[in-house]
Design an enzyme around this catalytic site. Structure first.
Site, PDB file in Angstrom:
ATOM      1  N   ASP A  76       5.613  12.659   5.282  1.00 14.03           N
ATOM      2  CA  ASP A  76       4.232  14.097   4.993  1.00 14.03           C
ATOM      3  C   ASP A  76       3.957  14.252   6.204  1.00 14.03           C
ATOM      4  OD1 ASP A  76       3.310  11.563   5.427  1.00 14.03           O
ATOM      5  OD2 ASP A  76       2.354  12.028   3.467  1.00 14.03           O
ATOM      6  N   ARG A  82      -3.377  13.456   1.373  1.00 14.14           N
ATOM      7  CA  ARG A  82      -2.643  14.536   1.559  1.00 14.14           C
ATOM      8  C   ARG A  82      -3.390  15.785   1.539  1.00 14.14           C
ATOM      9  NH1 ARG A  82       2.614  12.840   0.160  1.00 14.14           N
ATOM     10  NH2 ARG A  82       3.494  15.617  -0.358  1.00 14.14           N
ATOM     11  N   TYR A 138      -0.471   3.626   1.985  1.00 16.80           N
ATOM     12  CA  TYR A 138       1.039   2.307   2.254  1.00 16.80           C
ATOM     13  C   TYR A 138       0.140   1.063   1.600  1.00 16.80           C
ATOM     14  CZ  TYR A 138       3.416   6.050   4.522  1.00 16.80           C
ATOM     15  OH  TYR A 138       4.217   7.066   5.004  1.00 16.80           O
ATOM     16  N   PRO A 153       7.467   3.913   9.123  1.00 15.18           N
ATOM     17  CA  PRO A 153       6.366   5.433   8.863  1.00 15.18           C
ATOM     18  C   PRO A 153       4.874   4.896   8.919  1.00 15.18           C
ATOM     19  CG  PRO A 153       6.859   4.016   6.658  1.00 15.18           C
ATOM     20  CD  PRO A 153       7.202   3.118   7.183  1.00 15.18           C
TER      21      PRO A 153
END
Length: 628
Positions: free
Chosen positions: A47, A261, A269, A347
């Site tokens: 993302d 987001r 996370y 990530p």
């Protein structure tokens, strides 16, 4: 079995695959894209878009929707254990991007589906669609050197099988963040669904468990760590003050990262500090993890702040951090792998999708040049050289970052833990690398350092052209120079011609112009006779004459392809920008030239005198076919 032919077959329609497909299709290359998923992913996966990737998408004309719909991450917050160890407290906030030449001083987050759609919509405009669900079942590369060296031959053969039936579906592979075909789904039995594709080149962009990589016998070197993390996309209710900033939390209960987001969506996370029982030989037993377990860990890690999850998570997964790089990125310069197929990592830095797309941004223009007969096939060797070195650097950085993220914070009872200062120092030191703006490709046939005009500014051979405002002479309109460096498969030649009102300087510019028009110049030798004058090379002239007296006619008529190609380095009419390009780029009063590759990276920098001496012609002769 049906036989078909194409220039490039791309296996995998994730970010790396569609980036390459779009770049090729818009340049008229015969390309096909197949993917085993019946449709693109509905949620989850990657993302984050870094500043350099925003620049790249802008060069393709694809950044507007991203900028409008994505969440902009401007600040990063840091939280560490309180002195009594019972909770966390904010230690500091700092800009999220630490790269001085960055055009976009922020990162963007947007779901992977929306990012892939940017390319898919552009591809449709060029008549290209992803064929799905389709899987490859066989791959062969010719061993005949005559065939391999024949630019018109199709030395790669791939058998494709189209899946059928309503049961066709995908499942999430939590160890790699990629989708794989559900093994319970039966393939169609009808042989008419099989097809043998003959391709000049094949790209495997098919994820961490790449079928293409396995068929080629390429190994991934590296290791699985013991760090186990969960990822949850959700809309929480919380009193945490930095829920809309990227946040790194070190708590005595484990580490956590918050990624805002689009809309109200948040990605968490979460380190599963008590989850060593989940791992068995590098594999995960996902049945031992539930969203409730993950969210309870988040609640404990964020104490004394409250966070609740009134809605079902939109997407979640669990993974073991794996840091591995393929031993090679191509075979015989006919089959290539890109993205997760050739490098896997955590990530945490938000570099996975960015690295993948920039892999094929690097490869696409090279394929176009070779397929059009402009460049020698050996140009394709530079893909492995440049992107493998980047991947190794990425893994080295990710190893440090993942260890810091997963390690315990320094406290009175744990003086050997990770300090706030160490963590910030790593992100600050590697800011240009994570932003993507500090990447520098090593010397090769297309990246040649050592010019008399390089080394004194930010225009550096092997790096992308940094942002800089210049004025178009004819109408004094300011332009960001990166907006002139479109990803259209053309070389951009930036001729810094100094003050063309000075008699000595205009004499030098005229001499350069006469050289460019001579049969021995790169402009004449490597532009196909039947092609437009700017089909391969677009020349931009950048003077340093004051706007009040500059004229676009200062550049002789035979040299300017259009009035819009003449610029000057002066302050814009609003007095707020421009006027420092020569200084920032390290260009002297006598001028110079920079050859900018079609991917926006500087391939050569030299003086105007070196142009007269044939240095620029020699540079292009190292990898381009003469049309004479």
């Amino acid at each position: 079995m049906k036989d078909s032919y194409c220039d490039v077959l791309i296996i995998g329609a994730g970010p790396a695959g569609v980036m390459c497909a779009n770049a090729l299709a818009r340049e008229g290359i015969s390309v096909r894209v197949v993917d085993k998923r019946p449709e693109n992913i509905p949620a989850g996966q990657a993302d984050g878009i870094q500043p350099r990737t925003i620049e790249v998408l802008h060069s393709y004309g694809l950044a507007d929707k991203l900028l409008a719909e994505g969440a902009h991450l401007n600040m990063m917050a840091y939280y560490n254990p309180t002195p009594d160890g019972k909770g966390i407290e904010r230690t500091s906030r700092a800009p999220d991007v630490n790269a001085p030449t960055t055009r976009y001083q922020y990162k963007i987050t947007l779901n992977q589906t929306a990012i892939e759609d940017l390319f898919l919509n552009s591809m449709r405009q060029n008549g290209l669609h992803v064929e799905r669900p389709v899987i490859p079942t066989n791959l062969k590369i010719s061993d005949d050197e005559t065939v391999l060296n024949d630019s018109k031959a199709y030395p790669v053969e791939v058998t494709l099988h189209r899946l059928s039936g309503p049961e066709t579906c995908t499942m999430n592979d939590t160890s790699s963040h990629t989708n794989v075909v559900d093994p319970t789904v039966e393939l169609a039995a009808d042989n008419e669904l099989d097809e043998r594709v003959h391709a000049k080149y094949v790209l495997g962009a098919d994820g961490a468990h790449s079928w293409v990589r396995n068929q080629l016998g390429i190994k991934l070197e590296g290791e699985h760590t013991k760090h186990i993390w969960a990822v949850v996309d959700c809309v929480p209710e919380t009193n945490f003050p930095d829920i809309r900033n990227r946040t790194a939390i070190h708590s005595n209960n484990g580490s956590c990262m918050i990624i805002p987001r689009e809309g109200d969506l948040v990605r968490l996370y979460i380190q599963l500090a008590d989850a060593e029982d989940l791992a068995n030989g590098g594999r995960l037993d996902k049945s031992l993890v539930t969203p409730d377990r993950i969210m309870n860990v988040a609640k404990r890690s964020m104490y004394p702040y409250k966070i609740e999850f009134p809605h079902e998570p939109i997407w979640w997964t669990v993974y073991i951090i794996s840091q591995r790089v393929a031993t090679q990125f191509s075979v015989k310069e006919r089959v290539f792998i890109a993205g997760d197929a050739c490098h896997t990592h955590s990530p945490k830095a938000g570099l996975g999708m960015n690295a993948s797309m920039n892999d094929t941004h690097n490869l696409a223009w090279k394929l176009i040049h070779v397929l059009r007969g402009w460049a020698f096939p050996k140009l394709l060797e530079t893909y492995d050289l440049e992107r493998k070195k980047f991947a190794q650097d990425l893994i080295n950085f990710d190893r440090k970052l993942a260890d810091m993220f997963s390690g315990k914070a320094v406290t009175a009872d744990n003086m050997d833990g990770v300090s706030h200062e160490e963590f910030q120092a790593l992100l600050r030191t590697e800011g240009g690398f994570t932003a993507g703006t500090g990447i520098q490709y090593q010397p090769s046939i297309i990246t040649q350092p050592g010019s008399t005009t390089s080394g004194s500014g930010i225009l550096v051979v092997g790096q992308r052209v940094p942002p800089q405002v210049i004025l178009r002479v004819a109408d004094c309109r300011p332009f960001e120079i990166q907006d002139l460096l479109k990803s259209d498969a053309k070389w951009k030649l930036l001729f810094f011609v100094g003050d063309c009102k000075l008699e000595k300087q205009i004499a030098l510019v005229n001499a350069v112009g006469e050289h460019l028009q001579s049969p021995s110049s790169f402009l004449k030798r490597y532009t196909p006779k039947e092609a437009a004058a700017d089909a391969v090379f677009l020349i931009l002239w950048i003077a340093r004459t004051q706007k009040e007296v500059a004229d676009y006619t200062d550049v002789p008529k035979g040299l300017r392809s259009h009035w819009s190609t003449i610029y000057t380095d002066d302050v814009a009419v609003d007095g707020k920008k421009g006027g420092d390009a020569y200084e920032n780029y390290g260009i002297g009063h006598a001028g110079g030239v920079a050859a900018v590759r079609p991917d926006g990276y500087v391939g050569y920098v030299g003086s105007l005198k070196e142009v007269l001496d044939g240095h620029l012609d020699e540079y292009f002769s190292g990898f381009m076919f003469s049309s004479l």
